[in-house]
Design an enzyme around this catalytic site. Sequence first.
Site, PDB file in Angstrom:
ATOM      1  CD  GLU A   1      -8.885   1.524   7.870  1.00  0.00           C
ATOM      2  OE1 GLU A   1      -8.480   0.715   8.097  1.00  0.00           O
ATOM      3  OE2 GLU A   1      -8.255   2.074   7.730  1.00  0.00           O
TER       4      GLU A   1
ATOM      5  CG  ASN B   1      -8.492  -0.825  12.243  1.00  0.00           C
ATOM      6  OD1 ASN B   1      -7.956  -1.685  11.486  1.00  0.00           O
ATOM      7  ND2 ASN B   1      -9.275   0.006  11.310  1.00  0.00           N
TER       8      ASN B   1
ATOM      9  CG  HIS C   1      -6.325  -2.311   9.314  1.00  0.00           C
ATOM     10  ND1 HIS C   1      -5.678  -0.529   9.375  1.00  0.00           N
ATOM     11  CD2 HIS C   1      -4.920  -2.108   8.594  1.00  0.00           C
ATOM     12  CE1 HIS C   1      -4.582  -0.070   9.923  1.00  0.00           C
ATOM     13  NE2 HIS C   1      -3.943  -1.374   9.269  1.00  0.00           N
TER      14      HIS C   1
ATOM     15  CG  ASP D   1      -0.377  -0.206   2.565  1.00  0.00           C
ATOM     16  OD1 ASP D   1       0.864  -0.601   2.089  1.00  0.00           O
ATOM     17  OD2 ASP D   1      -1.251  -0.527   3.476  1.00  0.00           O
TER      18      ASP D   1
HETATM   19  C1  GLP Z   1      -0.393   0.463   8.003  1.00  0.00           C
HETATM   20  C2  GLP Z   1       0.087  -0.570   6.698  1.00  0.00           C
HETATM   21  C3  GLP Z   1      -0.051  -1.417   7.802  1.00  0.00           C
HETATM   22  C4  GLP Z   1       0.404  -2.330   8.865  1.00  0.00           C
HETATM   23  C5  GLP Z   1      -1.006  -1.821  10.202  1.00  0.00           C
HETATM   24  C6  GLP Z   1      -0.015  -2.210  11.573  1.00  0.00           C
HETATM   25  O1  GLP Z   1      -1.727   0.818   8.391  1.00  0.00           O
HETATM   26  N1  GLP Z   1      -1.405  -0.054   6.083  1.00  0.00           N
HETATM   27  O2  GLP Z   1       0.406  -2.684   6.207  1.00  0.00           O
HETATM   28  O3  GLP Z   1       0.696  -3.214   8.761  1.00  0.00           O
HETATM   29  O4  GLP Z   1      -0.191  -0.667   9.639  1.00  0.00           O
HETATM   30  O5  GLP Z   1       0.717  -0.721  11.285  1.00  0.00           O
HETATM   31  P1  GLP Z   1       2.358  -1.039  12.338  1.00  0.00           P
HETATM   32  O6  GLP Z   1       2.925  -2.413  12.262  1.00  0.00           O
HETATM   33  O7  GLP Z   1       3.188   0.648  12.384  1.00  0.00           O
HETATM   34  O8  GLP Z   1       2.002  -1.417  14.539  1.00  0.00           O
END
Ligand code: GLP
Length: 241
Positions: free
Chosen positions: A143, A136, A138, A67
């Site tokens: 989402e 959440n 995702h 993404d």
């Molecule tokens: C982000 C990314 C995800 C990631 C998630 C967790 O929004 N788009 O690909 O896995 O949130 O992020 P973090 O590892 O910083 O907790």
Amino acid sequence: MKLIVEKDYDGMSEVAAKIMIDEIKNNPNINLGLATGSTTKGLYKRIIDAHERGKVDFSNVKSFNLDEYIGLDGTHPSSYRYFMDTNLFNHININKNKTYIPDGKAKNLETYTKDYDELIEKKGGIDLQILGIGTNGHIAFIEPSDEIAIDTSVVKLTENTIKDNSRFFNTLDEVPKTAISMGISGILKAEKIILMASGKHKREAINNFLKSEKISTYLPASFLYLHRDVTVIIDEAVYKE
Ligand code: GLP
């Protein structure tokens, strides 16, 4: 689904790195599916260390990221391109032209997102997909909602995600409200999937996921139950009641 519970963040990162390094050694032409975020930093650090010790070679590796924020280009320090360059690509011998990340500045997003899925197919698909999880539930930027996209598409970020990810920006207002995200179908097409999570702030999401008996668009990670090769690597802080 295979579950591995490690003592802490370092343990989680170590196990994920070992699997990833073994996969690259077994298939030097591997196509990696990569994720950004705090969760993957320890993994990438270990991959860099292994590369520096001559243990892993990236000269024939390609990568595809999940993404990117719409509106940010790769020079923006909060863009996912910048994250990947600084946390991994700049430190290994991967050909940057073979590291694909959705372009947050793409002009025609409808064509662009369709092309991204086609590109992955054309290059042979993803062999190993690394995933984190949002608080959440995702995965990528898919989402929780009434419906989730099958293919790569433009997504509207939830208030929850904008707030969570604001730690990577100067202010909450700076966080883009939309992103390009791979769809659930693209993720499930990967040969092998590793989902990583660490810390008690992920406890609810992970427990909901591990206990799910149904697939729900309100818990995008639950779609991983449709895949036959998922390894979930977490730490005790996530797992403990
Ligand atoms: C982000 C990314 C995800 C990631 C998630 C967790 O929004 N788009 O690909 O896995 O949130 O992020 P973090 O590892 O910083 O907790």
